[in-house]
Design a protein around this motif. Sequence first.
Motif, mmCIF file in Angstrom:
data_model
loop_
_atom_site.group_PDB
_atom_site.id
_atom_site.type_symbol
_atom_site.label_atom_id
_atom_site.label_comp_id
_atom_site.label_asym_id
_atom_site.label_seq_id
_atom_site.Cartn_x
_atom_site.Cartn_y
_atom_site.Cartn_z
ATOM 1 N N VAL A 1 4.873 8.894 2.911
ATOM 2 C CA VAL A 1 5.198 8.179 3.090
ATOM 3 C C VAL A 1 5.767 7.776 3.625
ATOM 4 O O VAL A 1 7.037 9.329 3.621
ATOM 5 N N ASP B 1 2.351 1.441 -3.355
ATOM 6 C CA ASP B 1 1.527 2.861 -4.974
ATOM 7 C C ASP B 1 0.942 3.150 -4.328
ATOM 8 O O ASP B 1 1.078 4.518 -5.533
ATOM 9 N N GLN B 2 1.286 4.196 -3.359
ATOM 10 C CA GLN B 2 0.994 5.238 -2.429
ATOM 11 C C GLN B 2 2.188 6.109 -3.239
ATOM 12 O O GLN B 2 1.850 7.341 -4.041
ATOM 13 N N ASP C 1 1.137 -1.026 0.240
ATOM 14 C CA ASP C 1 -0.427 0.113 0.399
ATOM 15 C C ASP C 1 1.178 1.170 -0.233
ATOM 16 O O ASP C 1 0.243 2.380 -0.448
ATOM 17 N N GLU C 2 1.791 1.536 0.750
ATOM 18 C CA GLU C 2 2.909 2.549 0.889
ATOM 19 C C GLU C 2 3.327 2.897 -0.520
ATOM 20 O O GLU C 2 3.081 3.557 -1.029
ATOM 21 N N SER D 1 4.085 12.261 -1.702
ATOM 22 C CA SER D 1 3.394 10.645 -1.052
ATOM 23 C C SER D 1 2.403 10.891 0.478
ATOM 24 O O SER D 1 2.301 10.308 0.658
#
Length: 265
Positions: free
Chosen positions: A182, A68-69, A65-66, A180
């Motif tokens: 992240v 993709d973010q 998920d990170e 992002s």
Amino acid sequence: TRRRGERFVPSFHQGRKPCVLLDSTSRVRPLNASVYYNTPDPAVILKGRKARPGERKEMKVWNVDEFDQFLVHVERPVYRIFFEFLFWTGCRRGEALALQVDDVTDDGMVTIDKSIKHYQNGFLPTKNNASIRRIQLDEKTLQDVLWLKAQHLGPFLFGGPTSLGITQVDREFRKAVQLSGVPRIRIHDLRHSHATLLINHGVNIVAVSKRLGHSNVETTLRTYTHLLERTDQEMMERMNGLHTEVCANSVKNDAKMMPLKIKTA
């Protein structure tokens, strides 16, 4: 002058301890005066000390998920696919930069047999013999890589006539990380993220080692010991659950097989 320097340098260091000079990258450099005047170098050359197991910093990785973010904020397709390739293959950056268009087949097999740092310096050998390998791409990464390959901008898969420059790669990476939001990691940590993903999903450690191109399985075990300890704990929890279930079923079967007692008058 050179003659004055020849007299000055030895007299200056007479009775003094050797010194150590460090540049901005913490590499030991000799005294410029010693080089210029061709006199003995009094600098002490220090070798880096490997960190002990207890001193190693905690490994920073991204989950899917990170990543993709992060990827959403990479604007240029070639860099987006490059980072995607690193995350989903565990390749070293130099190995990916050195890839030629012909190194990737249409069925997703990638041949890794060289590396590169700066295009001007040409190809470099891989880190070790085990790093020469063939790996399989997942379907989504293959689809994106084949699209990039179809552009056919030059011999380099990631770049075109030349490979992507590492300075620009770093700049694009840092920019997307900042946008992002992240956690900050290094580009090399995409490789660790891939290994972490595989190990956490129960992939055999030997297969992980071969995919990463480690010289031996011991290197993989040493690098990801903390993950393996967690995996062992999860394995025992599953085994305990399985054993309990088997025992419960066994008791039920035994109860069914018990002979009925017939009451007599």
